[in-house]
Design an enzyme around this catalytic site. Structure first.
Site, PDB file in Angstrom:
ATOM      1  CD  GLU A   1      -6.538   5.109 -10.687  1.00 47.23           C
ATOM      2  OE1 GLU A   1      -6.458   5.182 -11.867  1.00 47.23           O
ATOM      3  OE2 GLU A   1      -6.514   4.326 -10.274  1.00 47.23           O
TER       4      GLU A   1
ATOM      5  CG  ASP B   1      -2.767  -2.347  -7.742  1.00 50.01           C
ATOM      6  OD1 ASP B   1      -2.717  -2.755  -6.299  1.00 50.01           O
ATOM      7  OD2 ASP B   1      -3.449  -2.442  -8.873  1.00 50.01           O
TER       8      ASP B   1
HETATM    9  C1  2M8 Z   1      -6.322  -0.515  -8.783  1.00 49.52           C
HETATM   10  O1  2M8 Z   1      -6.441  -1.820  -8.703  1.00 49.52           O
HETATM   11  C2  2M8 Z   1      -7.097  -2.882  -9.379  1.00 49.52           C
HETATM   12  C3  2M8 Z   1      -6.458  -4.067  -9.026  1.00 49.52           C
HETATM   13  O2  2M8 Z   1      -7.560  -4.261  -7.836  1.00 49.52           O
HETATM   14  C4  2M8 Z   1      -6.467  -2.896 -10.722  1.00 49.52           C
HETATM   15  O3  2M8 Z   1      -5.435  -1.967 -11.283  1.00 49.52           O
HETATM   16  O4  2M8 Z   1      -6.803  -3.479 -11.616  1.00 49.52           O
HETATM   17  C5  2M8 Z   1      -5.621  -0.298  -7.285  1.00 49.52           C
HETATM   18  O5  2M8 Z   1      -4.267   1.180  -7.118  1.00 49.52           O
HETATM   19  C6  2M8 Z   1      -6.727  -0.594  -5.756  1.00 49.52           C
HETATM   20  O6  2M8 Z   1      -5.969   0.048  -4.454  1.00 49.52           O
HETATM   21  C7  2M8 Z   1      -8.038   0.173  -6.156  1.00 49.52           C
HETATM   22  O7  2M8 Z   1      -8.594  -0.267  -5.226  1.00 49.52           O
HETATM   23  C8  2M8 Z   1      -7.881  -0.139  -7.436  1.00 49.52           C
HETATM   24  C9  2M8 Z   1      -9.579   0.412  -7.924  1.00 49.52           C
HETATM   25  O8  2M8 Z   1      -9.968   1.761  -7.553  1.00 49.52           O
HETATM   26  O9  2M8 Z   1      -7.869   0.079  -8.602  1.00 49.52           O
END
Ligand code: 2M8
Length: 423
Positions: free
Chosen positions: A396, A167
């Site tokens: 994470e 992101d």
């Molecule tokens: C993160 O992205 C989301 C948006 O899609 C967020 O921060 O709200 C990223 O690390 C992405 O790669 C990942 O798929 C998601 C859920 O783990 O979180």
């Protein structure tokens, strides 16, 4: 590691998967991400298969049940109401029967399906479930090249940083300047309630993320228009390499199942994509770089997005140079692979995709380097990943210098990757 230590870690990883299992899909972690995410789910399926093959196929089927009529597979499926995440369905307003976001994510499904099939103990079940998924994954791949590669160059662009999965990578900084923030409707972030704001994207970045969502929403989520209408069009080498690997894997799976047309189409996509990737190579960086499709220039940013292409069947000298780059990074960071080169002044050891180590990325790089004959470097990546788990749990992401656990805890895809590393 002793057999009992290995079994203990696997048992703890399975506990994390079970905790986040909603029955027919898995959430990334409680609190921070209460819905189904696209590439999280496909990679999580690999971990689920370890103890329940049927459930692993269901994980992917649930995601593909929400594929759009044009072939796109959305990056989030909002199966149930939950106000713990921003932006929720009321912001996306995509008009789908079950609410989804309107953008996509890295196409790991083709790779995951083939791996599930190859490893299946129950080959009859696997053949049945894979056969049903094949045309859907194929339609998604077709969608990518039709909608995100309008000039037929062999490389697809992302039109929102969230599509990359990385992101707030430094890769997007310059191109993101072009995204305005005027007219962004007032909003309240939820992520910073669950995770330390210092480890998350900035307010300014969120404004731009939201501006793009509003812009695409204003265009009725019509994918035939979004690419050209986006002020942000970036060709990410990692994203493309994942799609290329998935196309090659889907081709093999289709051939095994006698689906010759799907096999041929995907073989051709992978071949064209691999040839086009050369445009993104930087000899000076010893890795691939992103390309800003609007300026036509490579972006000077040594992120893990340019190392990830090791996951695809890139030319041997490229894989060797990437292996050397990972070794060089290992001399600067205690844990590899940092999501950005620590020597770059923009590197930030704790801020999300601007420095921290992510196990999903490690898994794909190490898988590719092993296949390319760089087993020792791959082993080093595996070792770092397991050290992080032992010292810091199923986080994470992790600080590459200290190993500190960051972001959400009890994280699904991290647990799934650990099971994969220990297989
Ligand atoms: C993160 O992205 C989301 C948006 O899609 C967020 O921060 O709200 C990223 O690390 C992405 O790669 C990942 O798929 C998601 C859920 O783990 O979180």
């Amino acid at each position: 590691m002793t057999v009992s230590a290995t079994n203990d870690i696997i048992a703890r990883a399975v506990e994390v998967l079970r905790e986040n299992d909603q029955g027919a899909y898995t959430i990334p972690t409680k609190g921070l991400y209460p819905f189904q995410w696209n590439w999280d789910s496909c990679l999580t399926a690999l971990g689920l298969a370890h103890y329940d093959e049927a459930r692993a196929w269901t994980e992917m089927e649930t995601l593909f049940a929400h594929q759009w009529p044009d072939g796109m597979v959305p990056h989030i499926v909002f199966h149930v109401w939950n106000d713990g995440y921003f932006p929720g369905p009321e912001v996306w307003r995509t008009g789908r029967p079950t609410a989804t976001s309107g953008i996509t994510q890295p196409a790991v499904a083709g790779f995951a399906a083939r791996r599930l099939f190859d490893r299946a103990n129950d080959k009859k079940l696997a053949a049945e479930r894979a056969r049903a998924l094949l045309p859907k994954i194929d339609a998604w791949h077709r969608w990518f090249y039709e909608n995100r590669d309008p000039k037929g160059e062999g490389l697809v662009a992302i039109i929102h940083p969230w599509e990359s999965g990385r992101d707030n990578s430094i890769d997007w900084d310059e191109a993101f300047e072009r995204v305005p923030t005027e007219g962004v409707e007032p909003y309240t972030r939820r992520d910073t309630l669950h995770a330390d704001p210092a480890h998350r994207p900035t307010r300014e970045q969120y404004d731009r993320y939201v501006w793009l969502v509003q812009h695409f929403r204003g265009l009725g989520w019509d994918n035939a228009r979004l690419h050209d209408a986006s002020p942000f069009q970036v060709v990410d080498p990692g994203f493309n390499a994942i799609l290329i690997r998935a196309a090659a894997d889907l081709a093999d799976l289709a051939a095994t199942l006698g689906e010759t047309e799907i096999a041929a189409a995907n073989r051709a996509r992978a071949k064209k994509g691999l040839a086009a990737m050369e445009r993104l190579w930087s000899e000076a960086h010893g890795q691939y770089l992103c390309l800003d499709r609007i300026t036509g220039e490579l972006i000077d940013s040594a992120s893990v997005g340019g190392i990830l292409p090791a996951f695809a069947a890139i030319p041997k000298p490229r894989a060797a140079a990437i292996a050397a780059t990972v070794e060089r990074l290992a001399g600067k960071a205690r844990y590899v692979v940092p999501s950005h080169d620590p020597v770059d002044p923009r590197f930030d050891a704790k801020r999300y995709w601007r420095g921290p180590v992510w196990l999903v990325v490690n898994y794909m790089i190490s898988d590719g380097l092993t296949a390319a004959g760089h087993g020792e470097v791959a082993q080093r990546i595996t070792q770092s990943s397991l050290d992080l788990i032992r010292e810091s749990g199923f986080a994470e992401y992790y600080d590459p210098l200290t190993g500190e656990p960051l972001g959400g805890g009890r994280f699904t895809w991290t647990a799934a990757m650990v099971i994969e590393f220990l297989r």
